[in-house]
Design a protein around this motif. Structure first.
Motif, PDB file in Angstrom:
ATOM      1  N   GLN A   1     -24.118 -18.417  19.458  1.00 60.41           N
ATOM      2  CA  GLN A   1     -23.638 -17.202  20.127  1.00 60.41           C
ATOM      3  C   GLN A   1     -22.439 -16.605  19.383  1.00 60.41           C
ATOM      4  O   GLN A   1     -22.363 -15.389  19.203  1.00 60.41           O
ATOM      5  N   SER A   2     -21.531 -17.442  18.930  1.00 60.17           N
ATOM      6  CA  SER A   2     -20.362 -16.965  18.180  1.00 60.17           C
ATOM      7  C   SER A   2     -20.786 -16.341  16.851  1.00 60.17           C
ATOM      8  O   SER A   2     -20.232 -15.317  16.435  1.00 60.17           O
ATOM      9  N   THR A   3     -21.758 -16.923  16.213  1.00 62.98           N
ATOM     10  CA  THR A   3     -22.257 -16.397  14.938  1.00 62.98           C
ATOM     11  C   THR A   3     -22.904 -15.035  15.141  1.00 62.98           C
ATOM     12  O   THR A   3     -22.659 -14.093  14.377  1.00 62.98           O
ATOM     13  N   LEU A   4     -23.719 -14.917  16.176  1.00 65.41           N
ATOM     14  CA  LEU A   4     -24.343 -13.627  16.484  1.00 65.41           C
ATOM     15  C   LEU A   4     -23.279 -12.572  16.793  1.00 65.41           C
ATOM     16  O   LEU A   4     -23.381 -11.431  16.331  1.00 65.41           O
ATOM     17  N   ASP A   5     -22.253 -12.953  17.530  1.00 65.20           N
ATOM     18  CA  ASP A   5     -21.189 -12.018  17.868  1.00 65.20           C
ATOM     19  C   ASP A   5     -20.430 -11.585  16.605  1.00 65.20           C
ATOM     20  O   ASP A   5     -20.093 -10.405  16.453  1.00 65.20           O
ATOM     21  N   ARG A   6     -20.150 -12.514  15.702  1.00 63.71           N
ATOM     22  CA  ARG A   6     -19.465 -12.162  14.445  1.00 63.71           C
ATOM     23  C   ARG A   6     -20.298 -11.177  13.632  1.00 63.71           C
ATOM     24  O   ARG A   6     -19.780 -10.204  13.085  1.00 63.71           O
ATOM     25  N   LEU A   7     -21.615 -11.425  13.543  1.00 62.94           N
ATOM     26  CA  LEU A   7     -22.491 -10.520  12.795  1.00 62.94           C
ATOM     27  C   LEU A   7     -22.552  -9.139  13.460  1.00 62.94           C
ATOM     28  O   LEU A   7     -22.612  -8.119  12.781  1.00 62.94           O
ATOM     29  N   PHE A   8     -22.503  -9.123  14.787  1.00 55.91           N
ATOM     30  CA  PHE A   8     -22.453  -7.854  15.524  1.00 55.91           C
ATOM     31  C   PHE A   8     -21.160  -7.108  15.193  1.00 55.91           C
ATOM     32  O   PHE A   8     -21.175  -5.914  14.891  1.00 55.91           O
TER      33      PHE A   8
ATOM     34  N   MET B   1     -16.788  -8.166   2.350  1.00 52.58           N
ATOM     35  CA  MET B   1     -17.380  -8.900   3.456  1.00 52.58           C
ATOM     36  C   MET B   1     -17.967 -10.193   2.913  1.00 52.58           C
ATOM     37  O   MET B   1     -18.651 -10.196   1.915  1.00 52.58           O
ATOM     38  N   GLN B   2     -17.654 -11.259   3.593  1.00 53.55           N
ATOM     39  CA  GLN B   2     -18.219 -12.552   3.230  1.00 53.55           C
ATOM     40  C   GLN B   2     -19.091 -13.036   4.377  1.00 53.55           C
ATOM     41  O   GLN B   2     -18.812 -12.760   5.538  1.00 53.55           O
ATOM     42  N   LEU B   3     -20.137 -13.758   4.011  1.00 61.33           N
ATOM     43  CA  LEU B   3     -21.038 -14.321   5.016  1.00 61.33           C
ATOM     44  C   LEU B   3     -21.087 -15.827   4.859  1.00 61.33           C
ATOM     45  O   LEU B   3     -21.249 -16.339   3.742  1.00 61.33           O
ATOM     46  N   GLY B   4     -20.965 -16.514   5.985  1.00 55.02           N
ATOM     47  CA  GLY B   4     -21.105 -17.961   5.974  1.00 55.02           C
ATOM     48  C   GLY B   4     -22.575 -18.355   5.911  1.00 55.02           C
ATOM     49  O   GLY B   4     -23.477 -17.532   6.100  1.00 55.02           O
TER      50      GLY B   4
ATOM     51  N   LYS C   1     -19.359  -7.375  12.574  1.00 55.80           N
ATOM     52  CA  LYS C   1     -19.377  -6.964  11.165  1.00 55.80           C
ATOM     53  C   LYS C   1     -20.291  -5.757  10.945  1.00 55.80           C
ATOM     54  O   LYS C   1     -20.372  -5.231   9.849  1.00 55.80           O
ATOM     55  N   GLY C   2     -20.989  -5.350  12.009  1.00 59.42           N
ATOM     56  CA  GLY C   2     -21.866  -4.188  11.910  1.00 59.42           C
ATOM     57  C   GLY C   2     -23.233  -4.492  11.316  1.00 59.42           C
ATOM     58  O   GLY C   2     -23.971  -3.581  10.951  1.00 59.42           O
ATOM     59  N   LEU C   3     -23.593  -5.770  11.270  1.00 57.53           N
ATOM     60  CA  LEU C   3     -24.878  -6.152  10.683  1.00 57.53           C
ATOM     61  C   LEU C   3     -25.975  -6.313  11.729  1.00 57.53           C
ATOM     62  O   LEU C   3     -27.156  -6.316  11.395  1.00 57.53           O
ATOM     63  N   LEU C   4     -25.581  -6.464  12.985  1.00 57.57           N
ATOM     64  CA  LEU C   4     -26.540  -6.597  14.084  1.00 57.57           C
ATOM     65  C   LEU C   4     -26.249  -5.555  15.154  1.00 57.57           C
ATOM     66  O   LEU C   4     -25.107  -5.136  15.337  1.00 57.57           O
ATOM     67  N   SER C   5     -27.298  -5.172  15.865  1.00 54.70           N
ATOM     68  CA  SER C   5     -27.128  -4.398  17.087  1.00 54.70           C
ATOM     69  C   SER C   5     -27.549  -5.317  18.230  1.00 54.70           C
ATOM     70  O   SER C   5     -28.239  -6.310  18.013  1.00 54.70           O
ATOM     71  N   ARG C   6     -27.105  -4.988  19.426  1.00 57.68           N
ATOM     72  CA  ARG C   6     -27.504  -5.811  20.572  1.00 57.68           C
ATOM     73  C   ARG C   6     -27.655  -4.946  21.801  1.00 57.68           C
ATOM     74  O   ARG C   6     -26.982  -3.930  21.960  1.00 57.68           O
ATOM     75  N   THR C   7     -28.569  -5.382  22.649  1.00 59.69           N
ATOM     76  CA  THR C   7     -28.777  -4.725  23.930  1.00 59.69           C
ATOM     77  C   THR C   7     -28.769  -5.811  25.001  1.00 59.69           C
ATOM     78  O   THR C   7     -29.248  -6.923  24.775  1.00 59.69           O
TER      79      THR C   7
END
Length: 125
Positions: A41-48, A1-4, A50-56
């Motif tokens: 928003q795209s960055t948050l979605d990518r992190l989601f 996994m790579q992170l920008g 990748k399994g690094l964020l949860s969202r409600t």
């Protein structure tokens, strides 16, 4: 996994703030970096994804939280990088950590010893 770079900044922001929506993240990170709300928003979605964020869902927005702490992410990234170079039972990873520890001061080495001892206790049950 790579992170920008932006992904790393978003994670750091969420580790400190605990929960935020895209507009909150944008107000702090996006405007100072000249990123649009859509980019955030795209960055948050990518992190989601990748399994690094949860969202409600809250109203029309998503509230994001980190799913992993800093230490767990570092361990995951190190494992991902080293898995290509280190075979099962090989000691080169230990040697690399030993070399890296040459730059640590006494307090950091003491903390490392403490963490190693904690891992030993966890393995013993």
């Amino acid at each position: 996994m790579q992170l920008g770079e932006l992904e790393k900044l978003v994670l750091q922001y969420l580790w400190s703030e605990k929960v935020a929506d895209a507009k909150q993240v944008h107000s702090v990170l996006g405007q100072t970096r000249a990123n649009s709300l859509n980019t955030i928003q795209s960055t948050l979605d990518r992190l989601f994804k990748k399994g690094l964020l949860s969202r409600t869902k809250q109203g029309h927005a998503h509230l994001y939280r980190t799913k992993v702490n800093r230490e767990a992410l570092l361990a995951k990234l190190i494992t991902n990088v080293t898995s290509d170079f280190v075979e099962q039972g090989e000691h080169s990873l230990i040697a690399a950590f030993s070399s890296a520890s040459a730059n640590l001061d006494d307090a950091q080495l003491d903390k490392l010893e403490q963490l190693i001892e904690q891992q030993r206790k966890l393995r013993r049950g």
